[in-house]
Scaffold this motif. Sequence first.
Motif, PDB file in Angstrom:
ATOM      1  N   VAL A  42    -128.914  61.094 -41.560  1.00 45.39           N
ATOM      2  CA  VAL A  42    -128.240  62.443 -41.765  1.00 45.39           C
ATOM      3  C   VAL A  42    -126.751  62.464 -42.271  1.00 45.39           C
ATOM      4  O   VAL A  42    -126.934  63.250 -43.425  1.00 45.39           O
ATOM      5  N   PHE A  43    -126.050  61.660 -42.095  1.00 44.75           N
ATOM      6  CA  PHE A  43    -125.304  61.216 -43.040  1.00 44.75           C
ATOM      7  C   PHE A  43    -125.295  60.287 -44.211  1.00 44.75           C
ATOM      8  O   PHE A  43    -124.514  60.851 -45.536  1.00 44.75           O
ATOM      9  N   GLU A  46    -126.436  63.710 -46.092  1.00 45.88           N
ATOM     10  CA  GLU A  46    -125.493  64.317 -46.657  1.00 45.88           C
ATOM     11  C   GLU A  46    -124.430  63.062 -48.023  1.00 45.88           C
ATOM     12  O   GLU A  46    -123.746  64.306 -48.429  1.00 45.88           O
ATOM     13  N   ASP A  47    -124.134  62.248 -47.877  1.00 46.19           N
ATOM     14  CA  ASP A  47    -123.637  61.623 -48.948  1.00 46.19           C
ATOM     15  C   ASP A  47    -124.597  61.489 -50.466  1.00 46.19           C
ATOM     16  O   ASP A  47    -123.735  61.764 -51.461  1.00 46.19           O
ATOM     17  N   LYS A  50    -124.682  65.207 -51.432  1.00 48.25           N
ATOM     18  CA  LYS A  50    -123.119  66.440 -51.081  1.00 48.25           C
ATOM     19  C   LYS A  50    -123.456  67.409 -50.322  1.00 48.25           C
ATOM     20  O   LYS A  50    -123.093  68.274 -51.128  1.00 48.25           O
ATOM     21  N   ILE A  51    -123.733  67.695 -49.344  1.00 46.21           N
ATOM     22  CA  ILE A  51    -124.246  68.301 -48.939  1.00 46.21           C
ATOM     23  C   ILE A  51    -123.415  68.503 -47.300  1.00 46.21           C
ATOM     24  O   ILE A  51    -123.292  67.395 -46.638  1.00 46.21           O
ATOM     25  N   SER A  52    -123.447  69.304 -46.261  1.00 43.86           N
ATOM     26  CA  SER A  52    -123.164  69.259 -45.086  1.00 43.86           C
ATOM     27  C   SER A  52    -123.414  69.425 -44.128  1.00 43.86           C
ATOM     28  O   SER A  52    -124.490  71.316 -44.459  1.00 43.86           O
ATOM     29  N   VAL A  53    -124.568  68.642 -43.820  1.00 47.20           N
ATOM     30  CA  VAL A  53    -125.726  69.557 -43.129  1.00 47.20           C
ATOM     31  C   VAL A  53    -125.103  70.444 -41.323  1.00 47.20           C
ATOM     32  O   VAL A  53    -124.661  69.140 -40.436  1.00 47.20           O
ATOM     33  N   ASP A  55    -124.002  71.086 -37.037  1.00 44.52           N
ATOM     34  CA  ASP A  55    -125.167  70.917 -36.239  1.00 44.52           C
ATOM     35  C   ASP A  55    -125.494  71.467 -35.861  1.00 44.52           C
ATOM     36  O   ASP A  55    -126.468  70.638 -34.369  1.00 44.52           O
ATOM     37  N   VAL A  70    -132.417  70.812 -46.047  1.00 44.40           N
ATOM     38  CA  VAL A  70    -131.617  69.948 -47.733  1.00 44.40           C
ATOM     39  C   VAL A  70    -132.127  70.828 -48.919  1.00 44.40           C
ATOM     40  O   VAL A  70    -131.038  71.123 -49.612  1.00 44.40           O
ATOM     41  N   LEU A  73    -129.584  73.484 -48.789  1.00 39.69           N
ATOM     42  CA  LEU A  73    -127.397  73.731 -48.422  1.00 39.69           C
ATOM     43  C   LEU A  73    -127.956  73.512 -50.150  1.00 39.69           C
ATOM     44  O   LEU A  73    -126.983  73.831 -50.543  1.00 39.69           O
ATOM     45  N   LYS A  77    -124.767  75.369 -52.556  1.00 41.42           N
ATOM     46  CA  LYS A  77    -123.835  74.994 -53.270  1.00 41.42           C
ATOM     47  C   LYS A  77    -124.036  75.296 -54.685  1.00 41.42           C
ATOM     48  O   LYS A  77    -122.728  75.724 -55.040  1.00 41.42           O
TER      49      LYS A  77
END
Length: 81
Positions: A42-43, A46-47, A50-53, A55, A70, A73, A77
Motif C-alpha cells: 500500500v505504501f 501511494e508513492d 501520489k495518492i493516499s489510500v 484506512d 486506486v 482515487l 485526484k
Amino acid sequence: MSSLPALQELIHSKFGIDAATLTPDTSMRESGFDSLALVEFVFAVEDQFKISVPDDNTSIDTLAEFAALVDRLVAAKQAAA
C-alpha cells in the motif's frame, strides 16, 4: 485506464512475485501476502500513484478490487486538480 498492469509490475519489482501468477481475482493473502507485505505494498502504491489510500478499505482482498480503488482515487485526484 486500469492501474492493474502497473500494480502487477510493482508487485514483481518489489516482492519478486511473477505478475502472471497473481491474477486479478485471486486473493492477495492466498497468494502469499501477509499483513506486513500488504502494508508495504500500500505504501509503495501511494508513492507511485501520489495518492493516499484510506484506512477503511480492509475488506479489499483481490488485486482487481485494489486496482479499482486506486483507479477511483487517481480519478478523484485528477478531478480535484
